[in-house]
Design an enzyme around this catalytic site. Structure first.
Site, mmCIF file in Angstrom:
data_model
loop_
_atom_site.group_PDB
_atom_site.id
_atom_site.type_symbol
_atom_site.label_atom_id
_atom_site.label_comp_id
_atom_site.label_asym_id
_atom_site.label_seq_id
_atom_site.Cartn_x
_atom_site.Cartn_y
_atom_site.Cartn_z
ATOM 1 N N HIS A 1 0.797 -1.225 0.000
ATOM 2 C CA HIS A 1 0.000 0.000 0.000
ATOM 3 C C HIS A 1 0.832 1.278 0.000
ATOM 4 O O HIS A 1 0.284 2.375 -0.024
ATOM 5 C CB HIS A 1 -0.960 0.020 1.198
ATOM 6 C CG HIS A 1 -0.266 0.265 2.511
ATOM 7 N ND1 HIS A 1 0.359 -0.716 3.216
ATOM 8 C CD2 HIS A 1 -0.097 1.408 3.230
ATOM 9 C CE1 HIS A 1 0.881 -0.211 4.323
ATOM 10 N NE2 HIS A 1 0.629 1.077 4.358
HETATM 11 C C1 UD1 Z 1 -2.258 5.494 5.794
HETATM 12 C C2 UD1 Z 1 -0.992 6.086 6.405
HETATM 13 C C3 UD1 Z 1 0.143 5.080 6.305
HETATM 14 C C4 UD1 Z 1 -0.247 3.739 6.898
HETATM 15 C C5 UD1 Z 1 -1.555 3.264 6.296
HETATM 16 C C6 UD1 Z 1 -2.008 2.016 6.996
HETATM 17 C C7 UD1 Z 1 -0.719 8.526 6.159
HETATM 18 C C8 UD1 Z 1 -0.049 9.599 5.408
HETATM 19 N N1 UD1 Z 1 -0.565 7.287 5.671
HETATM 20 O O1 UD1 Z 1 -2.004 5.287 4.418
HETATM 21 O O2 UD1 Z 1 1.264 5.579 7.016
HETATM 22 O O3 UD1 Z 1 0.773 2.821 6.613
HETATM 23 O O4 UD1 Z 1 -2.564 4.276 6.452
HETATM 24 O O5 UD1 Z 1 -2.916 1.286 6.244
HETATM 25 O O6 UD1 Z 1 -1.355 8.781 7.157
HETATM 26 N N2 UD1 Z 1 -9.344 4.530 1.772
HETATM 27 C C9 UD1 Z 1 -10.576 3.973 1.621
HETATM 28 N N3 UD1 Z 1 -11.124 3.359 2.715
HETATM 29 C C10 UD1 Z 1 -10.489 3.284 3.904
HETATM 30 C C11 UD1 Z 1 -9.218 3.837 4.026
HETATM 31 C C12 UD1 Z 1 -8.654 4.471 2.946
HETATM 32 O O7 UD1 Z 1 -11.192 4.040 0.553
HETATM 33 O O8 UD1 Z 1 -11.053 2.721 4.862
HETATM 34 C C13 UD1 Z 1 -8.749 5.260 0.649
HETATM 35 C C14 UD1 Z 1 -8.708 6.770 0.946
HETATM 36 O O9 UD1 Z 1 -9.905 7.382 0.639
HETATM 37 C C15 UD1 Z 1 -7.589 7.235 0.068
HETATM 38 C C16 UD1 Z 1 -6.639 6.034 0.076
HETATM 39 O O10 UD1 Z 1 -7.408 4.902 0.451
HETATM 40 O O11 UD1 Z 1 -8.026 7.457 -1.234
HETATM 41 C C17 UD1 Z 1 -5.487 6.240 1.020
HETATM 42 O O12 UD1 Z 1 -5.956 6.443 2.364
HETATM 43 P P1 UD1 Z 1 -5.088 7.321 3.408
HETATM 44 O O13 UD1 Z 1 -5.644 7.144 4.764
HETATM 45 O O14 UD1 Z 1 -4.930 8.698 2.911
HETATM 46 O O15 UD1 Z 1 -3.649 6.700 3.315
HETATM 47 P P2 UD1 Z 1 -3.195 5.173 3.396
HETATM 48 O O16 UD1 Z 1 -2.572 4.809 2.095
HETATM 49 O O17 UD1 Z 1 -4.301 4.353 3.910
HETATM 50 N N1 UDP Z 2 -3.662 -6.265 8.741
HETATM 51 C C1 UDP Z 2 -4.925 -6.837 8.906
HETATM 52 N N2 UDP Z 2 -5.626 -7.190 7.779
HETATM 53 C C2 UDP Z 2 -5.117 -7.046 6.522
HETATM 54 C C3 UDP Z 2 -3.821 -6.473 6.378
HETATM 55 C C4 UDP Z 2 -3.136 -6.084 7.512
HETATM 56 O O1 UDP Z 2 -5.396 -7.010 10.029
HETATM 57 O O2 UDP Z 2 -5.801 -7.392 5.556
HETATM 58 C C5 UDP Z 2 -2.932 -5.837 9.955
HETATM 59 C C6 UDP Z 2 -1.558 -6.447 10.103
HETATM 60 O O3 UDP Z 2 -1.640 -7.667 10.828
HETATM 61 C C7 UDP Z 2 -0.791 -5.369 10.845
HETATM 62 C C8 UDP Z 2 -1.445 -4.075 10.415
HETATM 63 O O4 UDP Z 2 -2.692 -4.447 9.818
HETATM 64 O O5 UDP Z 2 -0.963 -5.491 12.249
HETATM 65 C C9 UDP Z 2 -0.596 -3.355 9.430
HETATM 66 O O6 UDP Z 2 -1.308 -2.294 8.883
HETATM 67 P P1 UDP Z 2 -0.894 -1.603 7.519
HETATM 68 O O7 UDP Z 2 -0.060 -2.519 6.711
HETATM 69 O O8 UDP Z 2 -2.148 -1.079 6.940
HETATM 70 O O9 UDP Z 2 -0.069 -0.322 8.020
HETATM 71 P P2 UDP Z 2 1.457 -0.073 8.422
HETATM 72 O O10 UDP Z 2 1.827 -0.987 9.523
HETATM 73 O O11 UDP Z 2 2.288 -0.230 7.195
HETATM 74 O O12 UDP Z 2 1.435 1.359 8.837
#
Ligand code: UD1
Ligand code: UDP
Length: 358
Positions: free
Chosen positions: A204
């Site tokens: 991601h």
């Molecule tokens: C965010 C964090 C990242 C973390 C990740 C965990 C920031 C800058 N980034 O990245 O550090 O590793 O979360 O997963 O804070 N979206 C949905 N539904 C959701 C969540 C997100 O559709 O439930 C979409 C958002 O609308 C957006 C994209 O996914 O278009 C990215 O979401 P965003 O929360 O901005 O950043 P992540 O890539 O999720």
């Molecule tokens: N995770 C989960 N379901 C999924 C993918 C990840 O429960 O389908 C959990 C995973 O076990 C870990 C956390 O989400 O504890 C990691 O989150 P993510 O990779 O979104 O964020 P990051 O750690 O890179 O910020």
């Protein structure tokens, strides 16, 4: 009057970190939870609260979408209002997301003592939004809970040693709490009709998934790995795949994001892990799974030097070869500590609150 601790979360990994810490915090203090709303799909948010028994957030700000400044700015405005009303004695922020940054900044401006859980991590790659969030949150928060020795060293290098506490990594407690159930195969295996060996993948990070050519290259290369790869796909990546109609090779099974129990169960039974997630690099280590990290660098350097995590890039000639052949055989060390939630609450009780009251 009982001390009020305000925990601020918003993204999936923060719910998982909150899960063990909240249980311990509530033994000693009143806890309030604010969810910024950054992650909002039921499978990225509600599932975790329900499945892990995390108390419902007291407030959900419903802030998501938008650019970094827009999202973080709206969180900052809202959090300041909420903190002014709640008047917490202590704020806790987790990790490195926009939610972390907004929480740390809002609390600092209101002079509320703040703990940053997972402090001191550095990738030294300032193109990562998380790197900016980490550096600013560490320099803003009053108390830095460092998970690893390298995090402690990074904080000392930036002159922050006096605010640092070596607590270990809260994800040890989260992993341990779920490990027993996860070792029995969850119903996800039946649901997916999955029998036999597979690798588990997540991707991601913007630099892997926001560039169509790079994402297509990653999929093409993974298609050459002669193995089933199960990929619970993050909404960010799903949007790119759907929007650009990226071809998914036959050996890759795209599935919805999973709850923590299903995901951990799939992780402990997987042959290998392919990821760019911070949390999953740690969980792979904790559960002794070979991990291939699709990144040029990592903050979790000890997992690499210990031999259980290898960094790979899609442009590398040996990308698929590394995935096929990587088999760690070195013994593991105690990188992440143990009984971490209890340690954190002891530090809050015995060092932070006593000092703040002086
Ligand atoms: C965010 C964090 C990242 C973390 C990740 C965990 C920031 C800058 N980034 O990245 O550090 O590793 O979360 O997963 O804070 N979206 C949905 N539904 C959701 C969540 C997100 O559709 O439930 C979409 C958002 O609308 C957006 C994209 O996914 O278009 C990215 O979401 P965003 O929360 O901005 O950043 P992540 O890539 O999720
Ligand atoms: N995770 C989960 N379901 C999924 C993918 C990840 O429960 O389908 C959990 C995973 O076990 C870990 C956390 O989400 O504890 C990691 O989150 P993510 O990779 O979104 O964020 P990051 O750690 O890179 O910020």
């Amino acid at each position: 009057m009982k001390t009020t601790v305000l925990s601020i979360v918003g993204a999936r990994p923060q719910f998982i970190k909150l899960f063990p810490l909240s249980r311990e915090v509530r033994k000693h203090f009143d806890e309030k939870i604010i969810h910024t709303g950054q992650h909002f799909d039921p499978e990225m948010s509600d599932t975790f609260f329900r499945e892990l028994g995390i108390p419902e957030p007291d407030i959900n700000l419903g802030i998501n979408q938008g650019g970094h400044g827009d999202q973080t700015g709206r969180m900052l405005i809202s959090l300041e209002k909420q903190m002014t009303q709640l008047q917490p004695d202590l704020v806790i922020v987790f990790g490195d997301t926009n939610t972390t940054l907004a929480g740390a900044l809002a609390a600092a401006k209101l002079h509320i003592p703040t703990v940053h859980v997972e402090a001191g991590l550095r990738s030294f790659n300032r193109t990562m939004p998380e790197e900016i969030n980490r550096v600013v949150s560490d320099h803003t928060a009053d108390h830095l809970f460092a998970p690893t020795q390298s995090a402690i060293d990074n904080l000392a290098h930036e002159g922050l040693q006096d605010r640092t506490h070596h607590t270990g990594d809260i994800m040890v407690d989260a992993s341990r709490a779920i490990a027993h159930k996860a070792r029995q195969k969850s119903s996800i295996f039946t649901e997916l009709d999955l029998d036999g060996s597979y690798m588990l993948m997540t991707l991601h990070r913007p630099y892997n998934v926001d560039d169509t050519e790079k994402l297509s290259l990653i999929f093409r290369k993974l298609g050459e790995v002669d193995h089933t790869i199960v990929f619970p796909i993050h909404p960010r990546t799903r949007k790119m795949v759907d929007h650009h109609r990226i071809t998914i090779p036959g050996n890759i099974r795209l599935i919805r994001p999973l709850g923590y129990l299903d995901f951990t169960s799939m992780l402990v039974h997987a042959e290998k892990i392919i990821t760019d997630s911070g949390g999953i690099q740690k969980e792979a280590y904790i559960h002794k799974k070979p991990c291939l990290t699709v990144r040029p660098e990592t903050e979790w350097t000890e997992t690499v030097t210990d031999g259980w995590n290898r960094l790979i890039q899609p442009g590398d000639d040996n990308f698929t070869g590394e995935i096929r052949s990587f088999r760690p055989h070195t013994p593991q060390s105690d990188i992440f500590g143990r009984d971490v939630a209890r340690t954190m609450v002891e530090v809050i009780k015995n060092h932070i609150l006593t000092k703040e009251k002086k």
